[in-house]
Motif scaffolding. Structure first.
Motif, PDB file in Angstrom:
ATOM      1  N   VAL A 108       4.063   5.859  -6.574  1.00  0.00           N
ATOM      2  CA  VAL A 108       3.106   7.246  -7.483  1.00  0.00           C
ATOM      3  C   VAL A 108       3.225   9.101  -7.582  1.00  0.00           C
ATOM      4  N   ALA A 109       3.192   8.731  -6.113  1.00  0.00           N
ATOM      5  CA  ALA A 109       3.742  10.827  -5.860  1.00  0.00           C
ATOM      6  C   ALA A 109       5.864  10.637  -5.867  1.00  0.00           C
ATOM      7  N   ARG A 110       6.075   9.956  -6.804  1.00  0.00           N
ATOM      8  CA  ARG A 110       7.466   9.823  -6.924  1.00  0.00           C
ATOM      9  C   ARG A 110       6.979  10.538  -8.695  1.00  0.00           C
ATOM     10  N   THR A 121       0.786  -1.491  -0.194  1.00  0.00           N
ATOM     11  CA  THR A 121       0.177   0.265   0.173  1.00  0.00           C
ATOM     12  C   THR A 121       0.604   1.263   0.086  1.00  0.00           C
ATOM     13  N   GLN A 122       1.769   1.268   0.772  1.00  0.00           N
ATOM     14  CA  GLN A 122       2.260   2.373   1.154  1.00  0.00           C
ATOM     15  C   GLN A 122       3.095   2.301  -0.514  1.00  0.00           C
ATOM     16  N   LEU A 123       4.237   1.546  -1.180  1.00  0.00           N
ATOM     17  CA  LEU A 123       4.886   1.329  -2.143  1.00  0.00           C
ATOM     18  C   LEU A 123       4.086   1.755  -3.454  1.00  0.00           C
ATOM     19  N   CYS A 124       3.586   1.241  -3.272  1.00  0.00           N
ATOM     20  CA  CYS A 124       2.342   2.115  -4.708  1.00  0.00           C
ATOM     21  C   CYS A 124       1.898   3.885  -4.126  1.00  0.00           C
ATOM     22  N   GLU A 125       1.582   3.902  -2.589  1.00  0.00           N
ATOM     23  CA  GLU A 125       1.408   5.403  -2.970  1.00  0.00           C
ATOM     24  C   GLU A 125       2.930   5.964  -2.981  1.00  0.00           C
ATOM     25  N   GLN A 157      11.727  -0.251  -8.180  1.00  0.00           N
ATOM     26  CA  GLN A 157      12.201   0.294  -8.895  1.00  0.00           C
ATOM     27  C   GLN A 157      11.162  -0.553  -9.870  1.00  0.00           C
ATOM     28  N   ALA A 158      10.825  -1.617  -9.928  1.00  0.00           N
ATOM     29  CA  ALA A 158      10.235  -2.535 -11.240  1.00  0.00           C
ATOM     30  C   ALA A 158       8.139  -1.755 -11.140  1.00  0.00           C
ATOM     31  N   LEU A 159       7.667  -1.497 -10.137  1.00  0.00           N
ATOM     32  CA  LEU A 159       7.298  -0.730 -10.141  1.00  0.00           C
ATOM     33  C   LEU A 159       6.851   0.776 -10.701  1.00  0.00           C
ATOM     34  N   GLY A 160       7.731   1.227 -10.353  1.00  0.00           N
ATOM     35  CA  GLY A 160       8.099   2.612 -11.122  1.00  0.00           C
ATOM     36  C   GLY A 160       8.560   2.474 -12.151  1.00  0.00           C
ATOM     37  N   ASN A 161       9.110   1.620 -12.793  1.00  0.00           N
ATOM     38  CA  ASN A 161       9.470   1.404 -13.816  1.00  0.00           C
ATOM     39  C   ASN A 161       8.182   1.342 -14.271  1.00  0.00           C
ATOM     40  N   LEU A 162       7.681   0.468 -14.308  1.00  0.00           N
ATOM     41  CA  LEU A 162       6.094   0.243 -15.075  1.00  0.00           C
ATOM     42  C   LEU A 162       5.279   1.908 -15.224  1.00  0.00           C
ATOM     43  N   VAL A 163       5.264   2.170 -14.185  1.00  0.00           N
ATOM     44  CA  VAL A 163       4.400   3.531 -13.832  1.00  0.00           C
ATOM     45  C   VAL A 163       4.634   4.872 -15.214  1.00  0.00           C
ATOM     46  N   SER A 164       6.296   4.444 -14.879  1.00  0.00           N
ATOM     47  CA  SER A 164       6.993   5.414 -16.418  1.00  0.00           C
ATOM     48  C   SER A 164       6.740   5.043 -16.942  1.00  0.00           C
ATOM     49  N   ASN A 165       6.920   4.032 -17.888  1.00  0.00           N
ATOM     50  CA  ASN A 165       6.065   3.497 -18.838  1.00  0.00           C
ATOM     51  C   ASN A 165       4.930   4.602 -19.211  1.00  0.00           C
ATOM     52  N   ALA A 166       4.168   3.730 -18.669  1.00  0.00           N
ATOM     53  CA  ALA A 166       3.313   4.660 -18.602  1.00  0.00           C
ATOM     54  C   ALA A 166       2.614   6.089 -19.253  1.00  0.00           C
ATOM     55  N   VAL A 167       3.399   6.478 -18.246  1.00  0.00           N
ATOM     56  CA  VAL A 167       3.071   8.250 -17.899  1.00  0.00           C
ATOM     57  C   VAL A 167       3.830   8.445 -19.361  1.00  0.00           C
ATOM     58  N   ARG A 168       4.374   8.233 -19.388  1.00  0.00           N
ATOM     59  CA  ARG A 168       5.828   8.079 -21.198  1.00  0.00           C
ATOM     60  C   ARG A 168       4.897   7.646 -22.672  1.00  0.00           C
ATOM     61  N   TYR A 169       4.286   7.080 -22.489  1.00  0.00           N
ATOM     62  CA  TYR A 169       3.611   6.389 -23.517  1.00  0.00           C
ATOM     63  C   TYR A 169       2.502   6.669 -24.045  1.00  0.00           C
ATOM     64  N   SER A 170       1.393   8.264 -22.843  1.00  0.00           N
ATOM     65  CA  SER A 170       0.393   8.390 -22.268  1.00  0.00           C
ATOM     66  C   SER A 170       0.065   9.833 -23.399  1.00  0.00           C
ATOM     67  N   ARG A 171      -0.653   9.414 -23.746  1.00  0.00           N
ATOM     68  CA  ARG A 171      -1.063  10.816 -24.794  1.00  0.00           C
ATOM     69  C   ARG A 171      -1.116  11.754 -23.265  1.00  0.00           C
ATOM     70  N   GLY A 228       0.772  16.434 -18.864  1.00  0.00           N
ATOM     71  CA  GLY A 228      -0.413  16.747 -18.776  1.00  0.00           C
ATOM     72  C   GLY A 228      -1.190  14.971 -18.468  1.00  0.00           C
ATOM     73  N   VAL A 229      -0.288  14.358 -18.080  1.00  0.00           N
ATOM     74  CA  VAL A 229      -1.052  13.215 -17.544  1.00  0.00           C
ATOM     75  C   VAL A 229      -1.594  12.431 -16.262  1.00  0.00           C
ATOM     76  N   GLU A 230      -2.979  12.255 -15.993  1.00  0.00           N
ATOM     77  CA  GLU A 230      -3.330  12.550 -14.927  1.00  0.00           C
ATOM     78  C   GLU A 230      -3.297  11.025 -14.283  1.00  0.00           C
ATOM     79  N   LEU A 231      -1.896  11.658 -13.048  1.00  0.00           N
ATOM     80  CA  LEU A 231      -1.766  10.049 -12.258  1.00  0.00           C
ATOM     81  C   LEU A 231      -2.642   9.780 -10.883  1.00  0.00           C
ATOM     82  N   THR A 232      -3.538   8.629 -11.133  1.00  0.00           N
ATOM     83  CA  THR A 232      -3.968   8.142  -9.820  1.00  0.00           C
ATOM     84  C   THR A 232      -3.732   6.740  -9.580  1.00  0.00           C
ATOM     85  N   SER A 233      -4.360   6.676  -7.873  1.00  0.00           N
ATOM     86  CA  SER A 233      -4.105   5.441  -7.504  1.00  0.00           C
ATOM     87  C   SER A 233      -5.548   5.346  -6.531  1.00  0.00           C
TER      88      SER A 233
END
Length: 187
Positions: A58-60, A51-55, A92-106, A69-74
């Motif tokens: 997302v905060a980072r 729970t804390q790791l996900c939050e 780091q693994a979860l951060g990489n997944l979030v980073s990719n999702a943000v980077r490739y979102s419009r 211009g991407v909305e990031l929620t949890s």
């Protein structure tokens, strides 16, 4: 002679934030790849509150998402969800997944990190409404037949998941992509 400088445009600030985020991610990925190579198959296991790791992840990534211009929620349960994991590698693994999702979102897109209880296990879903991937692209990028130990973000995700004996899946959405990370909760 004037020493005043013009105010930075929002686009320039967003571009600088994006570049700084990319460089930071690259350095973290290289450090994590080196750690994985040095440790071999040995993990520094500890009780981790997902729970804390996900939050925290997302905060980072919120400044990077906002700059693009991407909305990031949890969405996480109110109580701790504990797993036995290497906290640094899992973050780091979860951060990489979030980073990719943000980077490739419009711009104007959405990314969500959702943590659910899944029977005796957990399920973390990273969802986006970007262009998505085909099944073949997802398999290649997640290390199934792709270059091993490349130090790329998704290579690191695949290595961390394999070492923890977790599961990683990509599910196409219309539009976008859902990446699922699944594993057992701590007793």
């Amino acid at each position: 002679l004037s020493t005043a400088t013009p105010d930075a445009s929002p686009k320039l600030v967003a571009a600088a934030m994006g570049e700084a985020g990319s460089l930071g991610a690259l350095l973290r990925n290289r450090a994590t790849a080196a750690q994985l190579d040095a440790q071999g198959e040995v993990l520094a296991l500890a009780s981790v509150d997902l729970t804390q790791l996900c939050e925290r992840v997302v905060a980072r990534h919120a400044p990077l998402a906002g700059g693009r211009g991407v909305e990031l929620t949890s969405g996480v349960p109110p109580e701790p969800v504990r797993v036995e994991a290497d906290p640094t590698l899992l973050e780091q693994a979860l951060g990489n997944l979030v980073s990719n999702a943000v980077r490739y979102s419009r711009p104007g897109g959405h990314v969500a990190v959702v943590l659910d209880l899944d029977g005796p296990g957990f399920l973390v879903r990273v969802l986006d409404d970007g262009p998505g991937l085909s099944a073949a692209e997802a398999s290649r990028l997640l290390g199934e037949g792709g270059p091993a130990h490349s130090g790329r973000g998704l290579d690191i995700v695949a290595r961390v998941v394999r070492l923890h004996r977790f599961e990683l899946r990509c599910c196409a959405q219309a539009p976008g992509l859902e990446v699922q990370l699944r594993g057992p909760r701590a007793a």
